[in-house]
Motif scaffolding. Structure first.
Motif, PDB file in Angstrom:
ATOM      1  N   LEU A 401       0.822  -1.210   0.000  1.00 41.60           N
ATOM      2  CA  LEU A 401       0.000   0.000   0.000  1.00 41.60           C
ATOM      3  C   LEU A 401       0.859   1.265   0.000  1.00 41.60           C
ATOM      4  N   TYR A 402       1.909   1.256   0.803  1.00 46.47           N
ATOM      5  CA  TYR A 402       2.769   2.440   0.940  1.00 46.47           C
ATOM      6  C   TYR A 402       3.391   2.809  -0.409  1.00 46.47           C
ATOM      7  N   GLU A 403       3.828   1.802  -1.143  1.00 44.99           N
ATOM      8  CA  GLU A 403       4.425   2.064  -2.465  1.00 44.99           C
ATOM      9  C   GLU A 403       3.379   2.604  -3.432  1.00 44.99           C
ATOM     10  N   ALA A 404       2.166   2.054  -3.379  1.00 39.57           N
ATOM     11  CA  ALA A 404       1.098   2.510  -4.274  1.00 39.57           C
ATOM     12  C   ALA A 404       0.732   3.961  -3.986  1.00 39.57           C
ATOM     13  N   ILE A 405       0.633   4.319  -2.716  1.00 40.52           N
ATOM     14  CA  ILE A 405       0.330   5.708  -2.352  1.00 40.52           C
ATOM     15  C   ILE A 405       1.488   6.617  -2.750  1.00 40.52           C
ATOM     16  N   GLY A 406       2.706   6.120  -2.580  1.00 37.57           N
ATOM     17  CA  GLY A 406       3.883   6.905  -2.963  1.00 37.57           C
ATOM     18  C   GLY A 406       3.898   7.246  -4.445  1.00 37.57           C
ATOM     19  N   SER A 407       3.305   6.387  -5.272  1.00 35.22           N
ATOM     20  CA  SER A 407       3.229   6.649  -6.710  1.00 35.22           C
ATOM     21  C   SER A 407       2.270   7.794  -7.028  1.00 35.22           C
ATOM     22  N   CYS A 408       1.504   8.208  -6.016  1.00 36.41           N
ATOM     23  CA  CYS A 408       0.587   9.344  -6.177  1.00 36.41           C
ATOM     24  C   CYS A 408       1.092  10.564  -5.402  1.00 36.41           C
ATOM     25  N   SER A 409       2.357  10.563  -5.024  1.00 39.94           N
ATOM     26  CA  SER A 409       2.877  11.578  -4.099  1.00 39.94           C
ATOM     27  C   SER A 409       2.752  12.996  -4.626  1.00 39.94           C
ATOM     28  N   ASP A 410       2.758  13.171  -5.971  1.00 35.37           N
ATOM     29  CA  ASP A 410       2.630  14.521  -6.520  1.00 35.37           C
ATOM     30  C   ASP A 410       1.250  15.123  -6.276  1.00 35.37           C
TER      31      ASP A 410
END
Length: 573
Positions: A401-410
């Motif tokens: 989940l953390y990686e998936a959310i990180g892909s939306c960090s912008d």
């Protein structure tokens, strides 16, 4: 929803045979040990009989010598010291542990818990302002701080020293504090990486007692708070955590601190053998409710209280917050489920993202967990706070989940967390874009297997294997928790003894009486919560398979072994 029963790989046959003979246990028990990486008599002895002497030397942790030296200096010079921690159970127990130990050594000692709503997670600017105004020269931070690079610099410029005790993953830059204790630092060679935040605080105090010849019993007397943190923060119950939890439960069951004793009484646990599960479902939620509904400082207050009347007053207040929390949890969860049910676009989605500006920020994490359990897909629950959308996310097994959310960090203002749980904040206008991208990422990465709830099964056994000796040894596998979960078994082709029935207010549960007619005439009692839909087929006398754990049930003063059925095979139909 159908579940997958994943039968774990059995341990090495030679190891199992050796353990069975060396320990005089049956092959099932020996296999459970082998699955947990235990291969010898001595390893089994350490597992079944943890020793406090097995704890690692705290000075193996990076910066520990600096932390102890700075703490000694503060005590010697009687500086003004503030203890700072997160508002969750791990943070508040950490602060209570440190405060209990230091209050007899430092005259001017304060503690600070940030407000969940006005300050948020981590070291807040308000707290640094407060420390500066109060002329505090040392702040000991627990369960947060590892990413507070700019805030620590600001505090240092204002003449405030920090000791950081954290257990979260650091960024590339480590804060420039006097000492940063975190076993997950890449430059830290400490042997055990999975301590709770309170566990790291314990290691600092352990190092202090060693350096200053303080009787270690004074520190061990605070282990009840450490086990509450370990259980509530869901850290692996292996290695040092297992030792700390084992002795913490002893303390919690025999002579808990006044505050925890009060919570035990209010939670209806007096006279029971309190387990990790009791902490997770009864003690922890009450301590958490204070920070969710009012302020986390109340949770610290009850854990450091010395007056019985005050303890009961605080306990009742905290319990009232928990009742409010439960009502909010129930109502918002139902609202969220209704939103999904009435939105045709939700049916084929791989992820859930829901926003309601009126939802209570203090329970969105719980609601995210509930929805993840219900629909078994990564879930983000958002509400409005300080003009932004903020919330919590929960994941399913093996999906990062953390990686998936990180892909939306912008699209985000901030985020943090780990593989299975995260918090995030964004502009309200960014919610549609985040929802679309998060769905795309999850749909691209998640596997079919990850979209179905999986029950990890330790072994297939016969009901006749469940003897008093078997269960007596099984209990010694506790304390249970991540990486040492309660063993789960499968037994095939059992039958209803003819006396099974539906129970519960709405007859939603199954009370089962089970037999294996070809092996034994014994009847085994079982309970299957929320599985009454199987009753009609079971009552027809057809054989079926069960997936279950084993526990004790006390009824009218008599204790019996009872099977807790996790799932019933679909082959009935």
């Amino acid at each position: 929803m159908d579940k997958i029963w994943n039968i774990k790989t059995q341990g090495d046959a030679n190891v199992i045979k050796h353990l069975s003979a060396a320990l005089n246990v049956n092959m099932v028990i020996a296999n459970l040990l082998a699955q947990r990486g235990i291969t010898s008599y001595n390893e089994a002895k350490s597992f079944f009989r943890p020793r406090l002497s097995d704890l690692h030397d705290p000075f193996l942790m990076k910066d520990m010598d600096k932390a102890v030296a700075r703490l000694e200096q503060a005590i010697e010079n009687q500086e003004k010291v503030m203890i700072y921690g997160d508002y969750d159970v791990d943070g508040t127990t950490s602060v209570a542990l440190m405060y209990q130990f230091l209050r007899s050594r430092i005259k001017d000692l304060d503690y600070y818990i940030p407000d969940r709503y006005s300050e948020g997670y981590g070291i807040s600017p308000q707290s640094i302002d407060y420390a500066s105004e109060q002329k505090i020269s040392l702040v000991i931070v627990l369960d947060c701080g590892i990413k507070a690079v700019d805030k620590i610099k600001n505090a240092k410029d204002r003449g405030i020293d920090f000791i950081i005790c954290d257990h979260h993953n650091p960024d590339d830059v480590i804060p420039d504090a006097v000492a940063v204790l975190d076993a997950k630092r890449p430059d830290c060679n400490y042997p055990f990486k999975e301590l709770s935040g309170c566990g790291v605080g314990f290691k600092l105090l352990q190092a202090y007692t060693i350096k200053n010849d303080v009787p270690i019993v004074e520190l061990y007397d605070l282990l009840d708070m450490v086990v509450v943190s370990i259980a509530s923060d869901i850290v692996p119950v292996v290695g040092e955590n297992r030792v700390l939890a084992y002795y913490g439960l002893r303390k919690l069951n025999s002579n808990p601190s006044l505050g925890l004793k009060t919570i035990i009484q209010i939670a209806g646990l007096v006279g029971q053998d309190i387990s990790v599960s009791d902490i997770v479902f009864k003690i922890g939620p009450r301590l958490n409710a204070s920070g969710r509904i009012e302020h986390g400082k109340k949770s610290v207050a009850i854990m450091v209280v010395t007056d019985e009347e005050e303890a009961m007053e605080l306990g009742n207040e905290i319990n009232s917050y928990n009742e409010i929390r439960k009502t909010l949890d129930r109502d918002i969860t139902q609202e969220a489920l209704d939103m999904i049910a009435h939105d045709p676009n939700q049916e084929n989605r791989k992820a859930t993202v829901l926003y309601n500006r009126d939802w209570h920020k203090g329970v969105v994490g719980i609601v995210a967990s509930r929805l993840t359990e219900h629909h078994y897909r990564p879930t983000v629950i958002l509400t409005e706070s300080n003009g932004l959308a903020t919330g919590s996310a929960r994941s399913v097994k093996d999906f990062d989940l953390y990686e998936a959310i990180g892909s939306c960090s912008d699209l985000l203002e901030s985020y943090g967390g780990h593989m299975y749980a995260a918090g995030l904040t964004m502009k309200i206008d960014n919610i549609p874009a985040f929802t679309r991208r998060f769905e795309e990422i999850v749909a691209r990465q998640i596997t079919e297997q990850q979209q179905t709830e999986m029950i990890e099964v330790d072994a297939k056994i016969q009901l006749s294997d469940i003897t008093p000796k078997f269960y007596r040894i099984l209990k010694q596998f506790s304390p249970f928790g991540p990486h040492n979960m309660t063993p789960v078994f499968v037994t095939e082709n059992v039958l209803d003894a003819g006396t099974s029935r539906c129970v519960g207010r709405q007859l939603e549960h199954l009370k089962l009486d089970l037999v294996e007619p070809t092996l034994t005439s014994s009847v085994f009692q079982a309970i299957a919560f929320n599985q009454a839909d199987h009753y009609e087929a079971i009552s027809q006398g057809l054989p079926f398979d069960i997936c279950y754990s084993i526990a004790e049930n006390e009824f009218r003063g008599k204790t019996n072994i009872q099977l807790y059925v996790r799932d019933i095979s679909a082959k009935l139909y």
